[in-house]
Design a protein around this motif. Structure first.
Motif, PDB file in Angstrom:
ATOM      1  N   UNK A 142       0.820  -1.211   0.000  1.00 38.41           N
ATOM      2  CA  UNK A 142       0.000   0.000   0.000  1.00 38.41           C
ATOM      3  C   UNK A 142       0.853   1.260   0.000  1.00 38.41           C
ATOM      4  N   UNK A 143       1.995   1.244   0.674  1.00 47.74           N
ATOM      5  CA  UNK A 143       2.912   2.391   0.625  1.00 47.74           C
ATOM      6  C   UNK A 143       3.469   2.566  -0.789  1.00 47.74           C
ATOM      7  N   UNK A 144       3.778   1.469  -1.446  1.00 44.08           N
ATOM      8  CA  UNK A 144       4.243   1.538  -2.829  1.00 44.08           C
ATOM      9  C   UNK A 144       3.176   2.068  -3.772  1.00 44.08           C
ATOM     10  N   UNK A 145       1.949   1.636  -3.565  1.00 41.11           N
ATOM     11  CA  UNK A 145       0.840   2.133  -4.391  1.00 41.11           C
ATOM     12  C   UNK A 145       0.648   3.627  -4.175  1.00 41.11           C
ATOM     13  N   UNK A 146       0.751   4.078  -2.923  1.00 41.78           N
ATOM     14  CA  UNK A 146       0.624   5.509  -2.628  1.00 41.78           C
ATOM     15  C   UNK A 146       1.735   6.303  -3.314  1.00 41.78           C
ATOM     16  N   UNK A 147       2.945   5.782  -3.297  1.00 39.71           N
ATOM     17  CA  UNK A 147       4.056   6.467  -3.962  1.00 39.71           C
ATOM     18  C   UNK A 147       3.835   6.536  -5.470  1.00 39.71           C
ATOM     19  N   UNK A 148       3.362   5.448  -6.063  1.00 42.30           N
ATOM     20  CA  UNK A 148       3.061   5.454  -7.498  1.00 42.30           C
ATOM     21  C   UNK A 148       1.945   6.429  -7.836  1.00 42.30           C
ATOM     22  N   UNK A 149       0.930   6.515  -6.987  1.00 41.47           N
ATOM     23  CA  UNK A 149      -0.162   7.457  -7.219  1.00 41.47           C
ATOM     24  C   UNK A 149       0.342   8.894  -7.171  1.00 41.47           C
ATOM     25  N   UNK A 150       1.237   9.188  -6.240  1.00 47.13           N
ATOM     26  CA  UNK A 150       1.797  10.530  -6.140  1.00 47.13           C
ATOM     27  C   UNK A 150       2.616  10.876  -7.385  1.00 47.13           C
ATOM     28  N   UNK A 151       3.435   9.946  -7.836  1.00 50.42           N
ATOM     29  CA  UNK A 151       4.240  10.181  -9.037  1.00 50.42           C
ATOM     30  C   UNK A 151       3.340  10.379 -10.255  1.00 50.42           C
ATOM     31  N   UNK A 152       2.288   9.572 -10.368  1.00 52.13           N
ATOM     32  CA  UNK A 152       1.361   9.711 -11.495  1.00 52.13           C
ATOM     33  C   UNK A 152       0.647  11.053 -11.452  1.00 52.13           C
ATOM     34  N   UNK A 153       0.251  11.500 -10.261  1.00 52.40           N
ATOM     35  CA  UNK A 153      -0.424  12.791 -10.132  1.00 52.40           C
ATOM     36  C   UNK A 153       0.496  13.936 -10.528  1.00 52.40           C
TER      37      UNK A 153
END
Length: 86
Positions: free
Chosen positions: A57-68
């Motif tokens: 979930x931390x990795x998914x959050x980091x990917x979401x931030x980079x995508x945003x």
């Protein structure tokens, strides 16, 4: 998150596609969403069993931030230029 952003992204896509090509663009979009969704579900299942929920979930959050940030840097300037002209 995908289901919440899908109508906006779909509208963004369709606003840039000529009328005669919209059915093709819509079918390709739905097909790609189905393929990516199936792959993401399988990949998430593998990662959850191997690493557990907190790390994934931390990795998914980091990917979401980079995508945003990427979306903001690529699409944001286009949107600001259009509103400045209006």
């Amino acid at each position: 998150m995908q289901w919440m952003s899908a109508p906006g992204l779909y509208n963004l896509l369709m606003s840039g596609v000529p009328d005669e090509e919209r059915s093709t663009a819509a079918s390709i979009t739905l097909f790609c969403n189905a393929i990516v969704g199936a792959g993401a579900t399988a990949g998430a299942g593998i990662l959850f069993t191997r690493f557990g929920y907190p790390i994934v979930l931390a990795g998914i959050a980091a990917l979401a931030f980079v995508a945003a940030m990427l979306f903001r840097s690529l699409v944001g300037p286009l949107d600001r230029n259009m509103t400045a002209r209006a």
